[in-house]
Write a protein that holds these residues in place. Structure first.
Motif, PDB file in Angstrom:
ATOM      1  N   SER A   1      46.899  45.912  36.327  1.00  8.84           N
ATOM      2  CA  SER A   1      45.999  46.271  37.471  1.00  8.84           C
ATOM      3  C   SER A   1      44.869  45.394  37.356  1.00  8.84           C
ATOM      4  CB  SER A   1      45.695  47.969  37.242  1.00  8.84           C
ATOM      5  OG  SER A   1      46.973  48.551  37.455  1.00  8.84           O
ATOM      6  N   MET A   2      44.268  45.403  36.327  1.00  4.97           N
ATOM      7  CA  MET A   2      42.765  44.516  36.137  1.00  4.97           C
ATOM      8  C   MET A   2      43.121  43.332  36.436  1.00  4.97           C
ATOM      9  SD  MET A   2      41.241  46.049  32.414  1.00  4.97           S
ATOM     10  CE  MET A   2      40.041  44.858  32.708  1.00  4.97           C
ATOM     11  N   ASP A   3      44.202  42.539  36.216  1.00  7.86           N
ATOM     12  CA  ASP A   3      44.170  41.200  36.468  1.00  7.86           C
ATOM     13  C   ASP A   3      44.249  40.977  38.048  1.00  7.86           C
ATOM     14  OD1 ASP A   3      44.685  40.565  33.773  1.00  7.86           O
ATOM     15  OD2 ASP A   3      45.175  38.713  34.504  1.00  7.86           O
ATOM     16  N   GLY A   4      44.728  41.951  38.846  1.00 15.41           N
ATOM     17  CA  GLY A   4      44.415  41.888  40.358  1.00 15.41           C
ATOM     18  C   GLY A   4      43.074  41.637  40.697  1.00 15.41           C
ATOM     19  N   SER A   5      42.191  42.005  40.089  1.00 11.82           N
ATOM     20  CA  SER A   5      40.654  41.688  40.444  1.00 11.82           C
ATOM     21  C   SER A   5      39.763  41.119  39.729  1.00 11.82           C
ATOM     22  CB  SER A   5      40.015  43.288  40.825  1.00 11.82           C
ATOM     23  OG  SER A   5      39.899  44.130  39.571  1.00 11.82           O
ATOM     24  N   ILE A   6      40.158  40.752  38.366  1.00 10.66           N
ATOM     25  CA  ILE A   6      39.210  40.628  37.218  1.00 10.66           C
ATOM     26  C   ILE A   6      38.790  38.910  37.564  1.00 10.66           C
ATOM     27  CG2 ILE A   6      41.208  39.532  35.796  1.00 10.66           C
ATOM     28  CD1 ILE A   6      39.370  40.903  33.390  1.00 10.66           C
ATOM     29  N   VAL A   7      39.967  38.222  38.140  1.00 11.49           N
ATOM     30  CA  VAL A   7      39.616  36.938  38.549  1.00 11.49           C
ATOM     31  C   VAL A   7      38.368  36.564  39.561  1.00 11.49           C
ATOM     32  CG1 VAL A   7      40.845  34.795  39.105  1.00 11.49           C
ATOM     33  CG2 VAL A   7      42.085  36.533  37.770  1.00 11.49           C
ATOM     34  N   SER A   8      38.442  37.598  40.419  1.00  6.01           N
ATOM     35  CA  SER A   8      37.441  37.492  41.717  1.00  6.01           C
ATOM     36  C   SER A   8      36.022  37.284  40.981  1.00  6.01           C
ATOM     37  CB  SER A   8      37.485  38.609  42.431  1.00  6.01           C
ATOM     38  OG  SER A   8      37.214  39.903  41.909  1.00  6.01           O
ATOM     39  N   VAL A   9      35.617  37.924  39.916  1.00 10.96           N
ATOM     40  CA  VAL A   9      34.125  37.687  39.352  1.00 10.96           C
ATOM     41  C   VAL A   9      34.100  36.243  38.660  1.00 10.96           C
ATOM     42  CG1 VAL A   9      32.744  38.853  37.758  1.00 10.96           C
ATOM     43  CG2 VAL A   9      34.273  40.036  38.761  1.00 10.96           C
ATOM     44  N   ALA A  10      35.407  35.793  38.321  1.00 10.99           N
ATOM     45  CA  ALA A  10      35.432  34.427  37.519  1.00 10.99           C
ATOM     46  C   ALA A  10      35.377  33.402  38.427  1.00 10.99           C
ATOM     47  CB  ALA A  10      36.281  34.571  36.273  1.00 10.99           C
ATOM     48  N   ALA A  11      35.724  33.787  39.586  1.00  7.52           N
ATOM     49  CA  ALA A  11      36.138  32.564  40.730  1.00  7.52           C
ATOM     50  C   ALA A  11      34.877  31.338  40.608  1.00  7.52           C
ATOM     51  CB  ALA A  11      36.398  33.076  41.962  1.00  7.52           C
ATOM     52  N   GLU A  12      33.895  31.683  40.868  1.00  2.06           N
ATOM     53  CA  GLU A  12      32.824  30.577  40.933  1.00  2.06           C
ATOM     54  C   GLU A  12      32.891  29.909  39.498  1.00  2.06           C
ATOM     55  OE1 GLU A  12      30.843  28.378  43.392  1.00  2.06           O
ATOM     56  OE2 GLU A  12      31.660  30.553  43.848  1.00  2.06           O
ATOM     57  N   THR A  13      32.918  30.598  38.451  1.00  2.13           N
ATOM     58  CA  THR A  13      32.838  29.728  37.138  1.00  2.13           C
ATOM     59  C   THR A  13      34.181  28.750  37.151  1.00  2.13           C
ATOM     60  OG1 THR A  13      31.790  31.597  36.271  1.00  2.13           O
ATOM     61  CG2 THR A  13      32.748  30.055  34.720  1.00  2.13           C
ATOM     62  N   ILE A  14      35.186  29.323  37.417  1.00  6.92           N
ATOM     63  CA  ILE A  14      36.591  28.542  37.321  1.00  6.92           C
ATOM     64  C   ILE A  14      36.370  27.408  38.437  1.00  6.92           C
ATOM     65  CG2 ILE A  14      39.037  28.511  38.158  1.00  6.92           C
ATOM     66  CD1 ILE A  14      39.207  31.368  37.271  1.00  6.92           C
TER      67      ILE A  14
END
Length: 464
Positions: A29-42
């Protein structure tokens, strides 16, 4: 009348068993949204373009949505415990690959692999709960399951923001994925000892025709929903949606005649199941839209950081968690009223927090209103999904699990596409937030009407 469920398997330590199952659900469940926060850093670290970031964020949801029903059926074919452990191991290995990805291409492929593991493990969780719990114990287990399922989006934002901000070991965004690895390894190691053996259904078959039609239908629906808004809804998106709807109708017709149906439609025949699922999916879609719009408003209009915006939803999570864990202790009359009162409380809390705090965030006022909205969400979802489960025969556990898992994904994607467009079309963030919450209130009214129908159709206390 549906025959009573068989007794749960004896000798199973159900507390540790549930802990393993919910650990897998938390990770997925968390991996469905956790990446959106890190997207700019990625984006900065891997020099990723907009398309690459979009695939990293949305490819996960797309793949999960397409595969959930098929993977639920795989659980019948090979056994639900085996399917869960394979999916969890696959997800853990893919998380390691995500964390070590040297470029955008590898990360996109690793995210798709993650989604395959998530699609395989998640439907088995609900099926195993339905098979090995009964009575009040099952309702409590479903309350915990519902809490984990619903709060994955908010928790992903909070944990993602915290991990990226901390820059653990100087690894920037990579611990967002790598933290799954030790947790997954432990869960896979202890799982065979804590999860009861589940034999494959010798009559179950994986129907290639059904898989092909459903996969094409889900892809045709989810691809335009995920990418259409950013592209300005070109003609191909509407053609794809129409084709997807036609294929989905064809799949339903095919399943009524297939000798080994991929999705046994007998699971939705009991009165109350269809309106109950509609209510649950509506509530989950409204939740996704509300979280998205309020998070965007906090960051764009009120200058909150991603982590601060995620932390703003902690009261919502507390309200949801408290109600999910305690509703089974209420009198039967109260339990019966919760699916109707819940969406109304959710709507009231959401409207009031937006009207009171959209121009200036006032924690003293926002906290109790978000608590109310979160508790209303839980009241509308957890008791209802428990009631739906009680209406379905245990042999159909995988079918109802597939519907319960797929519905919220599609509802969330649809809400982001539709209400996200409403938000971005508004002249200001505050106006967009208000328009979204007005639409949410209207949808919750429809969800309440569906919940009323469930209660009317099932006047007896919940049967499990």
């Amino acid at each position: 009348m549906i025959p009573p469920a068989p007794s749960p398997v004896t000798g199973v330590r159900r507390g540790p068993m549930l802990a393993v199952l919910l650990t897998g659900q938390v990770m997925a469940s968390m991996d469905g949204s956790i990446v959106s926060v890190a997207a700019e850093t990625i984006r900065g670290d891997l020099r990723a373009g907009g398309t690459g970031i979009q695939l990293i964020v949305s490819g996960y949801l797309l793949t999960v949505g397409v595969l959930l029903v098929t993977c639920a059926r795989i659980g019948d074919v090979i056994g639900q415990r085996r399917a869960f452990l394979i999916g969890l191991g696959w997800f853990t290995a893919a998380s390691l690959l995500c964390g070590l990805a040297p470029n955008v291409t590898v990360l996109v492929l690793a995210r798709i692999a993650q989604a395959v593991g998530a699609a395989l493990l998640t439907p088995q969780i609900f099926s195993l709960i339905q098979t090995h719990w009964d009575g009040t114990a099952r309702r409590r287990a479903i309350g915990l399951y519902s809490m984990v399922l619903a709060l994955g989006v908010a928790l992903g934002q909070v944990v993602g923001g915290l991990v990226v901000s901390a820059d653990l070991f100087g690894l920037s965004w990579r611990p967002v994925f790598l933290l799954n690895v030790p947790i997954g390894v432990v869960a896979v190691a202890v799982g065979p000892r804590l999860l009861p053996a589940s034999r494959a259904d010798e009559r179950a078959r994986l129907d290639p025709g059904g898989v092909a039609v459903l996969t094409a239908a889900m892809a045709a629906i989810t691809i335009p929903l995920i990418f259409g808004s950013d592209l300005g809804w070109p003609a191909w998106t509407w053609i794809s949606l129409a084709c997807g709807a036609a294929l989905l109708a064809g799949f339903v017709r095919y399943e009524t005649r297939a000798p080994h149906p991929l999705l046994d439609l007998a699971s939705v025949r009991p009165g109350g199941v269809k309106p109950g699922l509609a209510a649950c999916w509506t509530i989950m879609g409204c939740y996704t839209a509300f979280v998205l719009a309020l998070t965007l408003h906090l960051q764009t209009a009120l200058s909150y950081s991603p982590f601060e915006a995620g932390m703003a939803f902690v009261p919502y999570a507390l309200g949801f968690g408290t109600l999910s864990l305690t509703w089974t202790r209420y009198p039967q009359a109260v339990q019966r009223a919760l699916p109707i009162a819940g969406p109304l409380a959710f709507a009231g809390g959401a409207v009031l927090v937006v009207l009171a705090c959209r121009d200036e965030w006032q924690p003293w006022l926002a906290v109790p209103l978000l608590l109310l909205a979160g508790a209303g969400h839980a009241a509308g979802y957890s008791p209802l999904i428990a009631r739906i489960t009680s209406l379905v025969e245990p042999r159909l556990a995988s079918a109802i699990s597939a519907l319960n898992a797929t519905g919220p994904v599609l509802a969330g994607v649809t809400a982001v596409a539709g209400l996200g467009s409403v938000y971005f079309a508004a002249p200001s963030s505050a106006d967009g937030l208000l328009r979204v919450v007005i639409a949410v209130v209207g949808l919750l009214a429809l969800g309440t009407a569906c919940a009323v129908r469930v209660v009317v159709l099932d006047k007896a206390p919940a049967r499990v």
